[in-house]
Write a protein that holds these residues in place. Structure first.
Motif, PDB file in Angstrom:
ATOM      1  N   GLU A 253     -14.863  18.731   3.207  1.00  0.00           N
ATOM      2  CA  GLU A 253     -14.393  19.280   1.925  1.00  0.00           C
ATOM      3  C   GLU A 253     -14.506  18.228   0.834  1.00  0.00           C
ATOM      4  O   GLU A 253     -14.985  18.506  -0.262  1.00  0.00           O
ATOM      5  CB  GLU A 253     -12.950  19.747   2.078  1.00  0.00           C
ATOM      6  N   GLY A 254     -14.031  17.027   1.098  1.00  0.00           N
ATOM      7  CA  GLY A 254     -14.221  15.890   0.194  1.00  0.00           C
ATOM      8  C   GLY A 254     -13.765  16.118  -1.226  1.00  0.00           C
ATOM      9  O   GLY A 254     -14.331  15.567  -2.169  1.00  0.00           O
ATOM     10  N   SER A 255     -12.716  16.901  -1.417  1.00  0.00           N
ATOM     11  CA  SER A 255     -12.319  17.387  -2.732  1.00  0.00           C
ATOM     12  C   SER A 255     -11.090  16.655  -3.271  1.00  0.00           C
ATOM     13  O   SER A 255     -10.562  15.726  -2.650  1.00  0.00           O
ATOM     14  CB  SER A 255     -11.975  18.869  -2.619  1.00  0.00           C
ATOM     15  N   VAL A 256     -10.606  17.119  -4.424  1.00  0.00           N
ATOM     16  CA  VAL A 256      -9.346  16.621  -4.969  1.00  0.00           C
ATOM     17  C   VAL A 256      -8.221  16.848  -3.966  1.00  0.00           C
ATOM     18  O   VAL A 256      -7.432  15.946  -3.669  1.00  0.00           O
ATOM     19  CB  VAL A 256      -9.029  17.304  -6.319  1.00  0.00           C
TER      20      VAL A 256
ATOM     21  N   ASN B 121       0.818  -1.208   0.000  1.00  0.00           N
ATOM     22  CA  ASN B 121       0.000   0.000   0.000  1.00  0.00           C
ATOM     23  C   ASN B 121       0.852   1.259   0.000  1.00  0.00           C
ATOM     24  O   ASN B 121       0.537   2.243  -0.686  1.00  0.00           O
ATOM     25  CB  ASN B 121      -0.938  -0.005   1.212  1.00  0.00           C
ATOM     26  N   LEU B 122       1.930   1.255   0.769  1.00  0.00           N
ATOM     27  CA  LEU B 122       2.825   2.413   0.807  1.00  0.00           C
ATOM     28  C   LEU B 122       3.449   2.643  -0.561  1.00  0.00           C
ATOM     29  O   LEU B 122       3.520   3.785  -1.043  1.00  0.00           O
ATOM     30  CB  LEU B 122       3.899   2.169   1.863  1.00  0.00           C
ATOM     31  N   ALA B 123       3.894   1.577  -1.204  1.00  0.00           N
ATOM     32  CA  ALA B 123       4.468   1.709  -2.550  1.00  0.00           C
ATOM     33  C   ALA B 123       3.424   2.234  -3.535  1.00  0.00           C
ATOM     34  O   ALA B 123       3.735   3.071  -4.398  1.00  0.00           O
ATOM     35  CB  ALA B 123       5.004   0.356  -3.009  1.00  0.00           C
ATOM     36  N   ASP B 124       2.183   1.754  -3.415  1.00  0.00           N
ATOM     37  CA  ASP B 124       1.115   2.244  -4.296  1.00  0.00           C
ATOM     38  C   ASP B 124       0.896   3.743  -4.117  1.00  0.00           C
ATOM     39  O   ASP B 124       0.707   4.480  -5.102  1.00  0.00           O
ATOM     40  CB  ASP B 124      -0.191   1.504  -3.991  1.00  0.00           C
ATOM     41  N   HIS B 125       0.906   4.202  -2.892  1.00  0.00           N
ATOM     42  CA  HIS B 125       0.637   5.618  -2.631  1.00  0.00           C
ATOM     43  C   HIS B 125       1.711   6.529  -3.236  1.00  0.00           C
ATOM     44  O   HIS B 125       1.387   7.548  -3.862  1.00  0.00           O
ATOM     45  CB  HIS B 125       0.551   5.867  -1.128  1.00  0.00           C
ATOM     46  N   VAL B 126       2.969   6.203  -3.021  1.00  0.00           N
ATOM     47  CA  VAL B 126       4.019   7.084  -3.561  1.00  0.00           C
ATOM     48  C   VAL B 126       4.060   7.004  -5.078  1.00  0.00           C
ATOM     49  O   VAL B 126       4.363   7.998  -5.754  1.00  0.00           O
ATOM     50  CB  VAL B 126       5.398   6.764  -2.947  1.00  0.00           C
ATOM     51  N   THR B 127       3.727   5.824  -5.632  1.00  0.00           N
ATOM     52  CA  THR B 127       3.665   5.702  -7.095  1.00  0.00           C
ATOM     53  C   THR B 127       2.543   6.562  -7.648  1.00  0.00           C
ATOM     54  O   THR B 127       2.718   7.261  -8.657  1.00  0.00           O
ATOM     55  CB  THR B 127       3.463   4.227  -7.494  1.00  0.00           C
ATOM     56  N   HIS B 128       1.387   6.518  -7.004  1.00  0.00           N
ATOM     57  CA  HIS B 128       0.261   7.321  -7.476  1.00  0.00           C
ATOM     58  C   HIS B 128       0.605   8.804  -7.475  1.00  0.00           C
ATOM     59  O   HIS B 128       0.388   9.508  -8.457  1.00  0.00           O
ATOM     60  CB  HIS B 128      -0.978   7.076  -6.611  1.00  0.00           C
TER      61      HIS B 128
ATOM     62  N   VAL C 190     -10.737  12.504 -11.560  1.00  0.00           N
ATOM     63  CA  VAL C 190     -10.696  11.054 -11.725  1.00  0.00           C
ATOM     64  C   VAL C 190      -9.447  10.472 -11.075  1.00  0.00           C
ATOM     65  O   VAL C 190      -9.502   9.489 -10.341  1.00  0.00           O
ATOM     66  CB  VAL C 190     -10.767  10.679 -13.216  1.00  0.00           C
ATOM     67  N   ARG C 191      -8.303  11.108 -11.307  1.00  0.00           N
ATOM     68  CA  ARG C 191      -7.057  10.547 -10.775  1.00  0.00           C
ATOM     69  C   ARG C 191      -6.935  10.742  -9.266  1.00  0.00           C
ATOM     70  O   ARG C 191      -6.176  10.028  -8.616  1.00  0.00           O
ATOM     71  CB  ARG C 191      -5.860  11.139 -11.507  1.00  0.00           C
ATOM     72  N   SER C 192      -7.689  11.683  -8.700  1.00  0.00           N
ATOM     73  CA  SER C 192      -7.647  11.817  -7.245  1.00  0.00           C
ATOM     74  C   SER C 192      -8.249  10.584  -6.568  1.00  0.00           C
ATOM     75  O   SER C 192      -7.924  10.277  -5.421  1.00  0.00           O
ATOM     76  CB  SER C 192      -8.396  13.086  -6.792  1.00  0.00           C
ATOM     77  N   PHE C 193      -9.120   9.853  -7.280  1.00  0.00           N
ATOM     78  CA  PHE C 193      -9.678   8.604  -6.770  1.00  0.00           C
ATOM     79  C   PHE C 193      -8.745   7.424  -7.019  1.00  0.00           C
ATOM     80  O   PHE C 193      -8.983   6.337  -6.493  1.00  0.00           O
ATOM     81  CB  PHE C 193     -11.029   8.314  -7.428  1.00  0.00           C
ATOM     82  N   ASP C 194      -7.729   7.602  -7.854  1.00  0.00           N
ATOM     83  CA  ASP C 194      -6.737   6.561  -8.145  1.00  0.00           C
ATOM     84  C   ASP C 194      -7.400   5.277  -8.646  1.00  0.00           C
ATOM     85  O   ASP C 194      -7.307   4.223  -8.017  1.00  0.00           O
ATOM     86  CB  ASP C 194      -5.896   6.280  -6.897  1.00  0.00           C
TER      87      ASP C 194
END
Length: 476
Positions: free
Chosen positions: A348-351, A101-108, A464-468
C-alpha cells in the motif's frame, strides 16, 4: 500542458526549511520538486578536527534526534578504531536512543500530523468536532497530555545521558554513566507511567493488543484511543490511496546490541526481504547545488555550488541504493523486521500505511524498552575506553525515528580527513537523480488532488507530513 504551478512551504511545525514546487494538471499534482533551501555545512566543519569532536559537533545537527547523531558518530569512531561498546554500555545506549525515537513518534502523531485534520476545510465531517477538541494546535487536549507524558519520559535521558538534547554520554566504548539500582528502578517506573499514557490516550487498550495486529481488516476494526480516530479519518478521506512511495524499504537495523539489533536490518522489495549492502550507496549530485561526482560517502565530499546553477534545485544530495530509490522510516523498519501488519501494509505504501507503521513501532518500542531496562545490571561494566584514534575509517549506521542514518568517517594522522552524513530526510526528500528519477516524496505527491483555488493543498500536507521531514538534518 501544466495548468499552473504552486510553491508550497514552509512546512513549519518543527522548522520550515522545505519548499515543494508543484506542477498541477487537471486538478492533480503532475510533478513535484522538493527543495531543501538551507545549507548548513557540518561535514565541512568537521574536517581537520580531532575525531572525538564528532561526538560534540554532530549531535548539534538537530535538537530533535541528537541521540541518533551521537550514536552514529560513536559507532563510526568505534568502527574506525576496531573498538566495540561494552555490552551493558550498548544496552544503555539503546535505551537512550529508543526513548528519543519513542518521544519523536508520539510528538509527530499528536503535534505535527493530526492537527491538519482539525482545519475548517473538514468541518461537517463526522469526526471533525472530536478532532478539533483533541488536536487543535496549542489548545487540543491531546497536545497537553502528550507534552506532559513526553516530558516525563525524557527524564530517562537525564538519568542515563546527563541531559537532552546533545548528550555526550554515548562513546565508542559504551556510556559514561553507570546506572545504579535506584536509577534502574526509576527508569522502570518512568516507562510504566508512559505505558499508562499510551494505553489510555493513544491506543485505548494494552499496547500488546495493538502490537499483535496482523491484517489491515484488524487495523480498520481497532476501536481504542486516538489511533481509532485516525483510522476513522483515514477511511473517510481515502488516505490508504494517496502518497504511495517507492515501496522499496530499507533499514540499517535499529539499536545494535551484542545479540543483534532490536529491529532487523535489510531491504524489502517486491514482497521479499534481503540483505542491504551499504557499499551500494551513492550520492547523486546532478540536481543538487553541489560540485563533484556521484560517489559512495567514503569518497564523497561536500563542496557547495555557490552559483546554484541549473538543473539543480536543492541543497540536498540524492542518495540511491544500487541506483534505486528507497524509503526509510518507521514503516520501513517494521516491514524489514517482518511484522505481519507492516507486511500487509507494505505494498500500500500510503499515508495511512506510514502512520500505522509509526503507531505499530510506538507499541513495539515501548515493549523493547521495558525489557532492556529490566536487563540493566548496575554491577556490570558500562564502558571499555577506546584508544586514541590516529588512522582508520569506519561507518556508523543507525535508525533515527525518521529512518536510516549513516555517518562515514576517515581519520588520518589523528585528524578527520573525511566525514559524510546521509540522514533519513536526505533519503526521503532527495531531488531527482541523473536519470530523472524523483525522490520518494516527489514521487508520492504525484496524483495528489489539488482543489480549485487551493494554495496549500491539504492532500499535499498529509503526504509530506506522513514522511515526518526534519529538514535541518538533511543538508550538512
Amino acid at each position: 500542458m501544466t495548468d499552473r504551478q504552486l510553491l508550497v512551504g514552509p512546512f513549519n511545525r518543527v522548522e520550515g526549511d522545505l519548499e515543494i514546487r508543484l506542477e498541477i494538471r487537471d486538478g492533480q499534482v503532475a510533478a513535484a520538486y522538493a527543495n531543501s533551501p538551507l545549507f548548513r555545512g557540518f561535514e565541512m566543519m568537521l574536517l581537520g578536527k580531532d575525531p572525538r569532536d564528532a561526538l560534540t559537533l554532530t549531535p548539534r545537527i538537530c535538537g530533535i534526534c541528537s541521540v541518533s547523531q551521537s550514536a552514529a558518530a560513536a559507532l563510526a569512531l568505534g568502527a574506525a578504531g576496531g573498538h566495540a561498546m561494552a555490552p551493558q554500555g550498548a544496552l544503555a545506549a539503546a535505551i537512550l536512543h529508543g526513548v528519543e525515537n519513542l518521544a519523536d513518534h508520539v510528538t509527530h502523531f499528536n503535534l505535527f500530523f493530526m492537527p491538519d485534520f482539525a482545519r475548517r476545510a473538514y468541518a461537517g465531517r463526522g469526526w471533525h468536532d472530536r478532532t478539533v477538541a483533541r488536536f487543535t494546535a496549542m489548545e487540543g487536549s491531546a497536545a497537553r497530555v502528550t507534552a506532559e507524558a513526553r516530558a516525563r519520559l525524557m527524564h530517562i535521558s537525564g538519568l542515563l545521558g546527563g541531559k537532552w538534547p546533545h548528550t555526550l554520554a554515548i562513546q565508542p566504548g559504551g556510556v559514561t554513566k553507570t546506572p545504579d539500582a535506584r536509577d534502574r528502578v526509576r527508569i522502570l517506573a518512568t516507562l510504566r507511567a508512559f505505558r499508562r499514557y499510551l494505553e489510555e490516550a493513544l491506543f485505548g487498550a494494552p499496547i500488546e493488543a495493538f502490537a499483535a495486529l496482523e491484517t489491515v481488516d484488524q487495523l480498520d476494526a481497532w476501536e481504542g484511543g486516538d489511533a481509532a480516530l485516525f483510522f476513522r479519518i483515514a477511511r473517510d478521506l481515502g488516505l490508504e490511496t494517496i502518497g504511495q512511495g517507492p515501496r522499496r524499504y530499507m533499514s540499517f537495523g535499529a539499536y545494535p546490541l551484542p545479540g543483534g539489533p532490536g529491529f532487523a536490518r535489510g531491504l524489502w522489495h517486491d514482497g521479499a526481504t534481503g540483505p542491504v549492502d551499504p557499499a551500494l550507496i551513492v550520492e547523486d549530485l546532478s540536481h543538487a547545488w553541489m560540485l563533484g561526482d556521484t560517489a559512495h560517502p567514503t569518497q564523497g565530499a561536500t563542496v557547495p555550488d555557490e552559483d546554484m546553477r541549473d538543473p539543480a534545485y536543492s541543497w540536498c544530495k540524492a542518495p540511491r541504493l544500487g541506483g534505486a530509490v528507497v524509503e526509510v522510516g518507521a514503516l520501513a523498519r517494521q516491514v524489514v523486521d517482518g511484522h505481519p501488519l507492516a507486511l500487509a501494509l507494505a505494498a500500500e505504501g500510503s499515508v495511512r500505511a506510514r502512520i500505522a507503521g509509526r503507531l505499530l513501532e510506538i507499541a513495539r518500542t515501548q515493549i523493547l524498552l521495558e525489557g532492556w531496562a529490566a536487563a540493566l545490571d548496575p554491577e556490570a561494566r558500562f564502558m571499555d575506553p577506546a584508544p586514541t584514534l590516529r588512522d582508520g575509517q569506519g561507518a556508523g549506521l543507525v535508525e533515527a525515528a525518521r529512518g536510516s542514518l549513516g555517518h562515514w568517517l576517515r581519520v588520518e594522522k589523528g585528524r578527520i580527513a573525511g566525514y559524510q552524513i546521509i540522514a533519513p530526510t536526505t533519503w526521503n526528500f532527495s531531488p531527482r537523480d541523473a536519470g530523472g528519477t524523483p525522490g520518494p516524496v516527489e514521487a508520492a505527491l504525484v496524483g495528489a488532488e489539488v482543489g480549485a483555488g487551493e494554495e496549500t493543498p491539504l492532500s499535499v500536507q498529509h503526504i509530506v507530513r506522513s514522511f515526518d521531514p526534519c529538514m535541518v538534518c538533511t543538508v550538512h
